[in-house]
Design an enzyme around this catalytic site. Structure first.
Site, PDB file in Angstrom:
ATOM      1  N   GLY A  14       0.834  -1.209   0.000  1.00  0.00           N
ATOM      2  CA  GLY A  14       0.000   0.000   0.000  1.00  0.00           C
ATOM      3  C   GLY A  14       0.863   1.251   0.000  1.00  0.00           C
ATOM      4  N   ARG A  23       0.819  -4.785  -5.614  1.00  0.00           N
ATOM      5  CA  ARG A  23       1.010  -6.063  -4.926  1.00  0.00           C
ATOM      6  C   ARG A  23       1.200  -7.094  -6.034  1.00  0.00           C
ATOM      7  NH1 ARG A  23      -3.003  -3.441  -1.510  1.00  0.00           N
ATOM      8  NH2 ARG A  23      -1.995  -2.939   0.470  1.00  0.00           N
ATOM      9  N   ASP A  28       6.148  -5.280   5.945  1.00  0.00           N
ATOM     10  CA  ASP A  28       6.752  -6.594   6.200  1.00  0.00           C
ATOM     11  C   ASP A  28       6.690  -7.514   4.977  1.00  0.00           C
ATOM     12  OD1 ASP A  28       7.714  -6.261   8.743  1.00  0.00           O
ATOM     13  OD2 ASP A  28       5.928  -7.050   9.746  1.00  0.00           O
ATOM     14  N   THR A  86       4.450   2.236   5.569  1.00  0.00           N
ATOM     15  CA  THR A  86       3.054   1.807   5.588  1.00  0.00           C
ATOM     16  C   THR A  86       2.300   2.652   6.593  1.00  0.00           C
ATOM     17  OG1 THR A  86       1.509   0.052   6.271  1.00  0.00           O
ATOM     18  CG2 THR A  86       3.720  -0.102   7.156  1.00  0.00           C
ATOM     19  N   ASP A 138       0.000   1.642   8.377  1.00  0.00           N
ATOM     20  CA  ASP A 138      -0.527   0.777   9.442  1.00  0.00           C
ATOM     21  C   ASP A 138       0.342   0.719  10.704  1.00  0.00           C
ATOM     22  OD1 ASP A 138      -2.486   0.138   7.576  1.00  0.00           O
ATOM     23  OD2 ASP A 138      -1.465  -1.681   6.925  1.00  0.00           O
ATOM     24  N   ASP A 145       2.493  -1.340  11.325  1.00  0.00           N
ATOM     25  CA  ASP A 145       2.551  -2.741  11.756  1.00  0.00           C
ATOM     26  C   ASP A 145       3.856  -3.442  11.380  1.00  0.00           C
ATOM     27  OD1 ASP A 145       2.110  -2.785   9.049  1.00  0.00           O
ATOM     28  OD2 ASP A 145       0.502  -4.266   9.102  1.00  0.00           O
ATOM     29  N   MET A 189      -8.473   2.485   8.959  1.00  0.00           N
ATOM     30  CA  MET A 189      -7.657   1.419   8.364  1.00  0.00           C
ATOM     31  C   MET A 189      -6.647   0.859   9.364  1.00  0.00           C
ATOM     32  SD  MET A 189      -6.766   2.364   4.456  1.00  0.00           S
ATOM     33  CE  MET A 189      -7.859   1.835   3.134  1.00  0.00           C
ATOM     34  N   ARG A 205      -5.275  -2.665   8.523  1.00  0.00           N
ATOM     35  CA  ARG A 205      -5.196  -4.104   8.257  1.00  0.00           C
ATOM     36  C   ARG A 205      -5.503  -4.856   9.546  1.00  0.00           C
ATOM     37  NH1 ARG A 205      -1.146  -6.361   3.716  1.00  0.00           N
ATOM     38  NH2 ARG A 205       0.468  -5.374   4.958  1.00  0.00           N
TER      39      ARG A 205
HETATM   40  P1  ADP Z   1       3.371  -4.682   2.783  1.00  0.00           P
HETATM   41  O1  ADP Z   1       4.707  -4.595   2.153  1.00  0.00           O
HETATM   42  O2  ADP Z   1       2.755  -3.333   3.043  1.00  0.00           O
HETATM   43  O3  ADP Z   1       3.338  -5.596   3.990  1.00  0.00           O
HETATM   44  P2  ADP Z   1       2.076  -6.771   1.219  1.00  0.00           P
HETATM   45  O4  ADP Z   1       2.011  -7.730   2.335  1.00  0.00           O
HETATM   46  O5  ADP Z   1       0.879  -6.608   0.341  1.00  0.00           O
HETATM   47  O6  ADP Z   1       2.382  -5.279   1.694  1.00  0.00           O
HETATM   48  O7  ADP Z   1       3.351  -7.170   0.337  1.00  0.00           O
HETATM   49  C1  ADP Z   1       3.702  -6.408  -0.799  1.00  0.00           C
HETATM   50  C2  ADP Z   1       4.304  -7.311  -1.836  1.00  0.00           C
HETATM   51  O8  ADP Z   1       5.520  -7.894  -1.337  1.00  0.00           O
HETATM   52  C3  ADP Z   1       3.467  -8.504  -2.257  1.00  0.00           C
HETATM   53  O9  ADP Z   1       2.468  -8.180  -3.186  1.00  0.00           O
HETATM   54  C4  ADP Z   1       4.526  -9.408  -2.870  1.00  0.00           C
HETATM   55  O10 ADP Z   1       4.841  -8.966  -4.170  1.00  0.00           O
HETATM   56  C5  ADP Z   1       5.705  -9.166  -1.953  1.00  0.00           C
HETATM   57  N1  ADP Z   1       5.758 -10.227  -0.936  1.00  0.00           N
HETATM   58  C6  ADP Z   1       4.979 -10.373   0.154  1.00  0.00           C
HETATM   59  N2  ADP Z   1       5.271 -11.493   0.839  1.00  0.00           N
HETATM   60  C7  ADP Z   1       6.266 -12.102   0.145  1.00  0.00           C
HETATM   61  C8  ADP Z   1       6.998 -13.318   0.301  1.00  0.00           C
HETATM   62  N3  ADP Z   1       6.759 -14.151   1.317  1.00  0.00           N
HETATM   63  N4  ADP Z   1       7.939 -13.595  -0.624  1.00  0.00           N
HETATM   64  C9  ADP Z   1       8.176 -12.772  -1.654  1.00  0.00           C
HETATM   65  N5  ADP Z   1       7.523 -11.631  -1.865  1.00  0.00           N
HETATM   66  C10 ADP Z   1       6.569 -11.280  -0.995  1.00  0.00           C
HETATM   67  O1  F6P Z   2      -1.561  -1.459   4.297  1.00  0.00           O
HETATM   68  C1  F6P Z   2      -2.228  -0.262   4.061  1.00  0.00           C
HETATM   69  C2  F6P Z   2      -3.706  -0.511   3.872  1.00  0.00           C
HETATM   70  O2  F6P Z   2      -4.342   0.733   3.605  1.00  0.00           O
HETATM   71  C3  F6P Z   2      -4.394  -1.224   5.029  1.00  0.00           C
HETATM   72  O3  F6P Z   2      -4.692  -0.369   6.089  1.00  0.00           O
HETATM   73  C4  F6P Z   2      -5.610  -1.783   4.346  1.00  0.00           C
HETATM   74  O4  F6P Z   2      -6.020  -2.968   4.990  1.00  0.00           O
HETATM   75  C5  F6P Z   2      -5.116  -2.101   2.958  1.00  0.00           C
HETATM   76  O5  F6P Z   2      -3.921  -1.353   2.765  1.00  0.00           O
HETATM   77  C6  F6P Z   2      -6.099  -1.743   1.884  1.00  0.00           C
HETATM   78  O6  F6P Z   2      -5.590  -2.167   0.674  1.00  0.00           O
HETATM   79  P1  F6P Z   2      -6.131  -1.744  -0.752  1.00  0.00           P
HETATM   80  O7  F6P Z   2      -5.436  -0.488  -1.139  1.00  0.00           O
HETATM   81  O8  F6P Z   2      -5.760  -2.876  -1.631  1.00  0.00           O
HETATM   82  O9  F6P Z   2      -7.614  -1.513  -0.646  1.00  0.00           O
END
Ligand code: ADP
Ligand code: F6P
Length: 324
Positions: free
Chosen positions: A15, A76, A107, A129, A131, A133, A173, A175
């Site tokens: 995000g 993503r 993360d 982020t 969040d 988190d 928001m 998550r």
């Molecule tokens: P954030 O980085 O905010 O936690 P996401 O969890 O959506 O957001 O992760 C963002 C992107 O990072 C995912 O769409 C994917 O491309 C990559 N990613 C997440 N988890 C993994 C993983 N276990 N291994 C490789 N790439 C990952």
């Molecule tokens: O991680 C940021 C965030 O805005 C969260 O708070 C929420 O759960 C999620 O992304 C929403 O994702 P999207 O932009 O795909 O609706």
């Protein structure tokens, strides 16, 4: 083992968050200062796999520090979760002469960064982020702007809630995390804050507090509900039926992700982005920039990902105490 890098890439992933542009600017300008070339990778790992890679110079990041969103766009990418996708990503880096990458995200993005590091591409993560988190860091880029945006919006809902003597459930928001909710609870003086980490689902207790508040003369009743609990609309209907008090639900949604970054987000993002580029220039890899107990530091990615964090119990107790 340190490995000299000549060209680095920078991408934003997951995000978007206000302040990401300030981080990109800091990465680019610091890397150039250190004699490195910089390439922007568009749309996170998805853009890497599509080879959406552009050269960046000092002026490519002019006039962006005050802008929300991310000039590199973000995405993503499911394909990058697979070993094949990760191997392809590392290969594309090598093809474009990219031997180091700064990944700005949460993360999930750091998990991807760890995979690239294991495949020989030096990687550094920067926590970005709304969040808050990211377990290893007390601060994440975007959180401050997001809670300020939510706070202003909730103040507005409170005005109309008071005029109509209604109860308002406002969903924020985060998550699975309740940091935005907790901060809004404090900042908006909410009557109740429902956090995924703490909410026991006892709606009757919530209803009893609303009735009690009305008896004590409160004209409004603001309940901040975290996205991780959700169901604000049905909750509002049940509360109205049980209390006889008109109840409305407002979901703040993506407005919390946009807008001009606050001073705090710009400054933290600038420092974190610069430190990430300096680590790459020093040949470091598989690290995450973190802000912990008032200090900037860097940690091993896997160590960072194994950490846990929780809502501080004392803060949660204080928030509840202040509205009773
Ligand atoms: P954030 O980085 O905010 O936690 P996401 O969890 O959506 O957001 O992760 C963002 C992107 O990072 C995912 O769409 C994917 O491309 C990559 N990613 C997440 N988890 C993994 C993983 N276990 N291994 C490789 N790439 C990952
Ligand atoms: O991680 C940021 C965030 O805005 C969260 O708070 C929420 O759960 C999620 O992304 C929403 O994702 P999207 O932009 O795909 O609706």
């Amino acid at each position: 083992m340190a490995k000299a890098v000549k060209t680095i890439g920078v991408l934003t992933s997951g995000g978007d968050a206000p302040g990401m542009n300030a981080a990109i600017r800091a990465v680019v300008r610091t890397a150039i200062h250190e004699g490195l070339k910089v390439k922007g990778i568009m749309r996170g790992y998805a853009g890497l796999l599509q080879e959406e890679i552009v050269d960046m110079g000092s002026t490519s990041v002019s006039d962006i520090i005050h802008r929300g969103g991310t000039i590199l766009y973000t995405a993503r990418c499911m394909e990058f979760m697979t070993p094949e996708g990760q191997a392809q990503g590392a290969e594309i880096c090598r093809k474009h002469g990219i031997d180091g990458i700064v990944v700005i995200g949460g993360d999930g993005s750091f998990r991807g960064a760890g995979k690239l590091a294991a495949l020989g591409i030096n990687t550094i993560g920067v926590p970005g982020t709304i969040d808050l988190d990211v377990a290893c860091s007390d601060y994440t880029i975007g959180f401050d702007t997001s809670v300020n945006t939510a706070m202003v919006a909730i103040d507005k809902v409170r005005d109309t809630s008071t005029s109509h003597e209604r109860c308002s459930i406002i969903e924020v928001m985060g998550r699975k995390a309740g940091y935005i909710a907790l901060w809004c609870g404090f900042a908006n003086g909410a009557e109740d804050v429902l956090l995924p980490e703490r909410y026991d689902g006892d709606e009757q207790a919530l209803i009893n507090r609303i009735i009690d508040n009305r008896k004590r003369g409160k004209k409004h009743n603001i309940i901040i509900n975290a996205e991780g609990i959700g169901h604000s609309a049905s909750m509002a209907r049940r509360i109205e039926a049980a209390t006889g008090i008109e109840t409305r639900a407002t979901i703040l949604g993506h407005m919390q992700r946009g807008g001009t970054p606050t001073c705090k987000d710009r400054v933290y993002a600038s420092i974190m982005g610069a430190k990430a580029a300096l680590l790459l220039a020093a040949g470091k890899s598989n690290r995450v920039i973190a802000y912990r107990r008032g200090e900037y530091m860097d940690l091993d990615i896997q160590e960072a990902l194994s950490m846990k964090k929780d809502i501080p119990e004392d803060q949660y107790e204080i928030e509840k105490m202040l509205v009773r």
